[in-house]
Design a protein around this motif. Structure first.
Motif, PDB file in Angstrom:
ATOM      1  N   VAL A  24       0.844  -1.199   0.000  1.00 44.99           N
ATOM      2  CA  VAL A  24       0.000   0.000   0.000  1.00 44.99           C
ATOM      3  C   VAL A  24       0.878   1.248   0.000  1.00 44.99           C
ATOM      4  CG1 VAL A  24      -1.696   1.320   1.355  1.00 44.99           C
ATOM      5  CG2 VAL A  24      -1.960  -1.165   1.091  1.00 44.99           C
ATOM      6  N   ALA A  25       1.951   1.220   0.806  1.00 41.78           N
ATOM      7  CA  ALA A  25       2.845   2.375   0.875  1.00 41.78           C
ATOM      8  C   ALA A  25       3.556   2.613  -0.458  1.00 41.78           C
ATOM      9  CB  ALA A  25       3.866   2.178   1.993  1.00 41.78           C
ATOM     10  N   ALA A  26       3.673   1.557  -1.255  1.00 40.54           N
ATOM     11  CA  ALA A  26       4.293   1.702  -2.582  1.00 40.54           C
ATOM     12  C   ALA A  26       3.277   2.184  -3.608  1.00 40.54           C
ATOM     13  CB  ALA A  26       4.895   0.370  -3.020  1.00 40.54           C
ATOM     14  N   GLY A  27       2.067   2.445  -3.165  1.00 38.68           N
ATOM     15  CA  GLY A  27       1.035   2.953  -4.072  1.00 38.68           C
ATOM     16  C   GLY A  27       0.414   1.876  -4.934  1.00 38.68           C
ATOM     17  N   ALA A  28       0.736   0.616  -4.653  1.00 33.48           N
ATOM     18  CA  ALA A  28       0.183  -0.476  -5.454  1.00 33.48           C
ATOM     19  C   ALA A  28      -1.066  -1.044  -4.776  1.00 33.48           C
ATOM     20  CB  ALA A  28       1.231  -1.570  -5.634  1.00 33.48           C
ATOM     21  N   ILE A  29      -1.795  -1.865  -5.522  1.00 31.02           N
ATOM     22  CA  ILE A  29      -3.013  -2.485  -4.983  1.00 31.02           C
ATOM     23  C   ILE A  29      -2.698  -3.926  -4.576  1.00 31.02           C
ATOM     24  CG2 ILE A  29      -5.399  -3.163  -5.503  1.00 31.02           C
ATOM     25  CD1 ILE A  29      -5.373  -0.977  -7.706  1.00 31.02           C
ATOM     26  N   PRO A  30      -2.878  -4.248  -3.287  1.00 30.75           N
ATOM     27  CA  PRO A  30      -2.673  -5.644  -2.892  1.00 30.75           C
ATOM     28  C   PRO A  30      -3.950  -6.450  -3.115  1.00 30.75           C
ATOM     29  CG  PRO A  30      -3.048  -4.276  -0.953  1.00 30.75           C
ATOM     30  CD  PRO A  30      -3.227  -3.385  -2.151  1.00 30.75           C
ATOM     31  N   VAL A  31      -3.846  -7.614  -3.728  1.00 28.26           N
ATOM     32  CA  VAL A  31      -5.028  -8.479  -3.885  1.00 28.26           C
ATOM     33  C   VAL A  31      -4.684  -9.913  -3.462  1.00 28.26           C
ATOM     34  CG1 VAL A  31      -6.237  -7.220  -5.726  1.00 28.26           C
ATOM     35  CG2 VAL A  31      -4.490  -8.900  -6.330  1.00 28.26           C
ATOM     36  N   SER A  32      -5.694 -10.587  -2.921  1.00 25.82           N
ATOM     37  CA  SER A  32      -5.523 -12.007  -2.611  1.00 25.82           C
ATOM     38  C   SER A  32      -5.640 -12.781  -3.910  1.00 25.82           C
ATOM     39  CB  SER A  32      -6.634 -12.492  -1.678  1.00 25.82           C
ATOM     40  OG  SER A  32      -6.608 -11.769  -0.485  1.00 25.82           O
ATOM     41  N   LEU A  33      -4.835 -13.812  -4.041  1.00 28.85           N
ATOM     42  CA  LEU A  33      -4.908 -14.626  -5.254  1.00 28.85           C
ATOM     43  C   LEU A  33      -5.773 -15.866  -5.002  1.00 28.85           C
ATOM     44  CD1 LEU A  33      -1.195 -14.210  -6.311  1.00 28.85           C
ATOM     45  CD2 LEU A  33      -3.208 -13.110  -7.321  1.00 28.85           C
ATOM     46  N   CYS A  34      -6.264 -16.445  -6.091  1.00 30.51           N
ATOM     47  CA  CYS A  34      -7.197 -17.568  -5.966  1.00 30.51           C
ATOM     48  C   CYS A  34      -6.439 -18.846  -5.573  1.00 30.51           C
ATOM     49  CB  CYS A  34      -7.907 -17.805  -7.288  1.00 30.51           C
ATOM     50  SG  CYS A  34      -8.528 -16.278  -8.049  1.00 30.51           S
ATOM     51  N   GLY A  35      -7.103 -19.676  -4.800  1.00 31.51           N
ATOM     52  CA  GLY A  35      -6.479 -20.947  -4.411  1.00 31.51           C
ATOM     53  C   GLY A  35      -7.408 -21.810  -3.578  1.00 31.51           C
ATOM     54  N   THR A  36      -8.710 -21.531  -3.634  1.00 30.50           N
ATOM     55  CA  THR A  36      -9.619 -22.288  -2.773  1.00 30.50           C
ATOM     56  C   THR A  36     -10.623 -23.122  -3.569  1.00 30.50           C
ATOM     57  OG1 THR A  36     -11.100 -20.389  -2.571  1.00 30.50           O
ATOM     58  CG2 THR A  36      -9.438 -20.647  -0.864  1.00 30.50           C
ATOM     59  N   SER A  37     -10.402 -23.256  -4.873  1.00 29.49           N
ATOM     60  CA  SER A  37     -11.354 -24.038  -5.663  1.00 29.49           C
ATOM     61  C   SER A  37     -10.695 -25.305  -6.212  1.00 29.49           C
ATOM     62  CB  SER A  37     -11.871 -23.175  -6.818  1.00 29.49           C
ATOM     63  OG  SER A  37     -12.332 -23.998  -7.863  1.00 29.49           O
ATOM     64  N   ALA A  38     -11.497 -26.344  -6.325  1.00 22.64           N
ATOM     65  CA  ALA A  38     -10.971 -27.617  -6.831  1.00 22.64           C
ATOM     66  C   ALA A  38     -10.822 -27.596  -8.356  1.00 22.64           C
ATOM     67  CB  ALA A  38     -11.908 -28.751  -6.433  1.00 22.64           C
ATOM     68  N   THR A  39     -11.479 -26.656  -9.026  1.00 22.87           N
ATOM     69  CA  THR A  39     -11.548 -26.661 -10.490  1.00 22.87           C
ATOM     70  C   THR A  39     -10.188 -26.801 -11.185  1.00 22.87           C
ATOM     71  OG1 THR A  39     -13.473 -25.252 -10.212  1.00 22.87           O
ATOM     72  CG2 THR A  39     -12.643 -25.496 -12.465  1.00 22.87           C
ATOM     73  N   PRO A  40      -9.176 -25.977 -10.823  1.00 20.41           N
ATOM     74  CA  PRO A  40      -7.929 -26.068 -11.604  1.00 20.41           C
ATOM     75  C   PRO A  40      -6.959 -27.159 -11.129  1.00 20.41           C
ATOM     76  CG  PRO A  40      -7.774 -24.259 -10.058  1.00 20.41           C
ATOM     77  CD  PRO A  40      -9.107 -24.919  -9.811  1.00 20.41           C
ATOM     78  N   ILE A  41      -7.385 -27.980 -10.163  1.00 20.77           N
ATOM     79  CA  ILE A  41      -6.449 -28.969  -9.596  1.00 20.77           C
ATOM     80  C   ILE A  41      -5.977 -30.016 -10.632  1.00 20.77           C
ATOM     81  CG2 ILE A  41      -6.271 -30.876  -7.908  1.00 20.77           C
ATOM     82  CD1 ILE A  41      -7.436 -29.047  -5.816  1.00 20.77           C
ATOM     83  N   PRO A  42      -6.890 -30.544 -11.470  1.00 18.81           N
ATOM     84  CA  PRO A  42      -6.392 -31.508 -12.472  1.00 18.81           C
ATOM     85  C   PRO A  42      -5.278 -30.926 -13.364  1.00 18.81           C
ATOM     86  CG  PRO A  42      -8.778 -31.589 -12.366  1.00 18.81           C
ATOM     87  CD  PRO A  42      -8.346 -30.424 -11.518  1.00 18.81           C
ATOM     88  N   ALA A  43      -5.407 -29.651 -13.724  1.00 16.70           N
ATOM     89  CA  ALA A  43      -4.369 -29.023 -14.558  1.00 16.70           C
ATOM     90  C   ALA A  43      -3.052 -28.954 -13.785  1.00 16.70           C
ATOM     91  CB  ALA A  43      -4.814 -27.619 -14.980  1.00 16.70           C
ATOM     92  N   ALA A  44      -3.146 -28.613 -12.491  1.00 17.87           N
ATOM     93  CA  ALA A  44      -1.936 -28.496 -11.667  1.00 17.87           C
ATOM     94  C   ALA A  44      -1.250 -29.844 -11.507  1.00 17.87           C
ATOM     95  CB  ALA A  44      -2.295 -27.923 -10.301  1.00 17.87           C
ATOM     96  N   GLU A  45      -2.064 -30.911 -11.462  1.00 17.03           N
ATOM     97  CA  GLU A  45      -1.495 -32.242 -11.233  1.00 17.03           C
ATOM     98  C   GLU A  45      -0.684 -32.763 -12.419  1.00 17.03           C
ATOM     99  OE1 GLU A  45      -4.789 -34.614  -9.862  1.00 17.03           O
ATOM    100  OE2 GLU A  45      -4.507 -33.983  -7.775  1.00 17.03           O
ATOM    101  N   LYS A  46      -0.736 -32.045 -13.529  1.00 15.81           N
ATOM    102  CA  LYS A  46       0.153 -32.406 -14.645  1.00 15.81           C
ATOM    103  C   LYS A  46       1.601 -32.145 -14.250  1.00 15.81           C
ATOM    104  CE  LYS A  46      -3.036 -31.267 -18.361  1.00 15.81           C
ATOM    105  NZ  LYS A  46      -3.343 -30.229 -19.345  1.00 15.81           N
ATOM    106  N   VAL A  47       1.781 -31.223 -13.313  1.00 20.28           N
ATOM    107  CA  VAL A  47       3.122 -30.833 -12.895  1.00 20.28           C
ATOM    108  C   VAL A  47       3.400 -31.246 -11.450  1.00 20.28           C
ATOM    109  CG1 VAL A  47       4.671 -28.864 -12.563  1.00 20.28           C
ATOM    110  CG2 VAL A  47       3.068 -28.881 -14.495  1.00 20.28           C
ATOM    111  N   LEU A  48       2.432 -30.983 -10.581  1.00 21.87           N
ATOM    112  CA  LEU A  48       2.641 -31.202  -9.143  1.00 21.87           C
ATOM    113  C   LEU A  48       2.183 -32.598  -8.726  1.00 21.87           C
ATOM    114  CD1 LEU A  48       1.282 -27.755  -7.862  1.00 21.87           C
ATOM    115  CD2 LEU A  48       3.668 -28.423  -8.188  1.00 21.87           C
TER     116      LEU A  48
END
Lengths: 388, 253
Positions: free
Chosen positions: A46-70
């Protein structure tokens, strides 16, 4: 709730509106920093004048895509976060100019190495002990972040800007605490699912002042409703305190089941909820005060993590919890192992029924979880003198 | 005053009529229709006791199928029901091990038969009746034969807890010429190990009741008793304990 509380509707729609607001802000030249964790010192962003946002990570939807790597056995939170990035389905990730990450656990640490190939990423080396030497080190890490932000966004983080940011974020924490403290009322004026929806969506806000106003309005409306005797629950409804891993919309399975089966989640002792309301305390050295605030977060990555035990003990009393559910994600070693310590501590101090649930974001164990949660609510019922 | 307890499990559906004493005790296969199985077990129990449906003042449902019957006055989880049923049969009991078709539970019980705490297996079928069924299938024997085979045999090492991996492990053992007896003993040994892990999560007393259909298998009972270092009470119809507990709760309500 949704029909009679105008602020709730507004907050429920925040996530979508904010994605658009973020794009507008970007087009006007604002910078965006995406964060994953409560350890991110948002004051500096905030002091740097930027906007802080939370990133997504609570949905099961993209998990199959991630499991190609993880690996499949990895924590669902890490897989989901990575999957969102990989599939470019999180608008907040998409609009981020910089990702801010911390070495909270081994899985995230190594995942961030992969994320760093997609976007500029600043990794803070988080100490995992909460002593004086760790604090000195953490202050240096904060200074390193300041340099990174100043270089990346070509700005200067002045003491005045930092002081203003601390004021703003403490105000945000005050509003979030006031809202959550409303659930100390018996019966709680709002369901745990609704509270979670509010806390989750608020995390994606672009304009913090606007969000603080909204939360304060909601708190006022709910206070009025509660004063008039309105509640989705009765004084007999078992009051559950949820502790453990971060939970959000998409990973709310256990909260939903508790309330479907006749309980009420009155307190979330988790990162997005009660752990978040601890303010930066005033001091002579502002940066040091900020460092202290973040280092005392009672996360299971800390060793030892006695702060969590003390916080839990206090919250069980203040929220008059009838039972504690410790939610742990599969593959989250620190929370899973710490569950033993938490159970023992609560047995010795609060004598409150305790249930650990280890699960992931999928619905595959819903039937088994129902048996467990329902039996847990029955235990609470018979403790109050009901027939076995 | 008669109460009925109906326990619709994944494999068997059980009905008990209780009026201070057990008046009828019936088990039918659940099959693919839990609702029909529940009604059938209830009807058979009524016939068996010679009691008219109208004379039953309370019906309590439990087990996975508890959601399926509209005739239930109340639904209670099998965890509470097994504790209550075991307490009725053995008032001194302070721990209940219940292994059903789909899951296994270790329950600690107070002097009133109330649940103090419990632990339940996670999502996989390790250590459950289903696991036993799969293993018996690989050896091409019935569950009863599996027990007989194990008598006096030295347990083969079966390290996998996962039904699917254990299946391939057993096939591997057979291929290497291991005899069925030691494999059967090894299977019981591995289930006992799993229950031991689960029992570590709650306060386990030495006054243990073993309930659930899997307790019909005497060899498994002794394997579990030996690994926990306790003597267990095993009811003569262990699969009925949940339905009994449900009926008692209905009777007392």
């Amino acid at each position: 709730m949704r029909e009679i509380c105008a602020s709730f509707d507004e907050i429920a729609g925040l996530r979508e509106r904010n994605a658009i607001a973020l794009k507008v802000a970007k087009d006007r030249g604002r910078k965006v920093v995406g964060t994953y964790c409560l350890f991110s010192p948002v004051e500096l962003i905030v002091a740097a004048g930027a906007i802080p946002v939370s990133l997504c990570g609570t949905s099961a939807t993209p998990i199959p895509a991630a499991e190609k790597v993880l690996p499949r056995s990895l924590c669902p939170l890490i897989k989901s976060s990575y999957g969102f990035a990989l599939t470019d389905t999180c608008p907040f990730f998409h609009f981020s100019d910089l990702l801010l990450a911390e070495t909270t656990c081994d899985g995230k640490k190594k995942m961030y190495e992969l994320l760093g190939r997609m976007k500029p990423l600043h990794l803070m080396q988080l100490p995992q002990v909460q002593d004086e030497a760790a604090l000195e080190y953490w202050v240096l890490e904060l200074k390193r972040l300041i340099r990174r932000l100043e270089q990346a966004f070509d700005v200067k983080i002045t003491p005045e800007k930092l002081a203003a940011a601390v004021l703003l974020l403490n105000e945000e924490r005050r509003s979030l605490k006031a809202l959550q403290d409303l659930l100390k009322r018996k019966p709680a004026p709002i369901s745990g699912m609704d509270l979670l929806t509010v806390l989750h969506n608020r995390g994606f806000t672009v304009d913090k002042r606007e969000a603080i106003g909204l939360i304060d309005r909601l708190t006022a409306e709910l206070t009025g409703l509660s004063d008039n005797g309105f509640s989705p629950f009765t004084t007999r409804t078992p009051r559950i305190l949820l502790t453990g891993v971060p939970v959000g919309i998409g990973s709310e399975k256990v909260v939903r089941l508790v309330e479907e089966l006749g309980g009420s989640v009155v307190c979330f002792e988790s990162c997005g909820a009660y752990k978040k309301v601890d303010p930066v305390l005033p001091g002579n050295d502002l940066l040091r005060s900020i460092a202290e605030k973040y280092l005392r977060v009672p996360c299971s990555c800390m060793s030892p993590n006695t702060g969590r035990l003390q916080l839990l003990e206090k919250l069980v009393q203040e929220f008059q919890a009838d039972g504690v559910i410790d939610l742990t994600w599969q593959g989250c070693h620190t929370y899973n192992v710490e569950s033993f310590t938490v159970k023992r501590h609560l047995q010795e101090t609060a004598q409150v029924p305790f249930l650990q649930i280890e699960t992931d974001y999928s619905e595959s164990d819903t039937e088994q979880l129902k048996v467990r949660i329902e039996a847990f609510l029955e235990v609470i019922g018979t403790r109050r003198g009901g027939r076995p | 005053m008669v109460a009925a307890g109906i326990d619709i499990g994944s494999t068997g559906t059980k009905a008990v009529l209780f009026d201070g004493e057990i008046r009828a005790s019936i088990v039918v296969p659940t099959g693919w229709d839990p609702k029909a199985a529940g009604l059938e077990a209830f009807r058979q129990a009524l016939d068996c006791a010679g009691i008219a449906e109208g004379d039953v003042h309370s019906i309590v449902g439990t087990g996975y199928g508890r959601v399926s019957l509209p005739i239930f006055d109340r639904k209670v989880t099998e965890i509470t029901c097994h504790a209550r049923g075991a307490h009725f049969l053995y008032p001194e009991t302070r721990s209940v091990i219940d292994i059903g078709g789909q899951d296994s539970k270790v329950i600690s019980v107070d002097e009133h038969g109330r649940v103090a705490e419990f632990a339940m297996n996670d999502k996989c079928a390790a250590g459950t009746g289903r696991f036993l069924q799969v293993m018996a299938g690989v050896l091409d024997v019935s569950l009863e034969q599996l027990g007989q085979l194990a008598v006096g045999a030295t347990p083969a090492q079966i390290s996998s807890m996962c039904a699917v991996f254990a299946e391939s492990e057993v096939i591997g053992l057979l291929a290497r010429g291991a005899d069925k007896g030691s494999i059967a003993a090894g299977i019981f040994h591995s289930i006992a190990g799993r229950i031991q892990g689960l029992a570590g999560k709650v306060t386990l007393s030495h006054r243990v009741t073993f309930s659930g259909g899997v307790a019909l298998n005497r060899e498994l009972c002794s394997a579990i008793g030996a690994s926990l270092g306790v003597d267990m009470w095993v009811p003569h119809a262990p699969q009925m304990v949940g339905a009994l507990g449900a009926a008692i709760m209905g009777f007392e309500a």
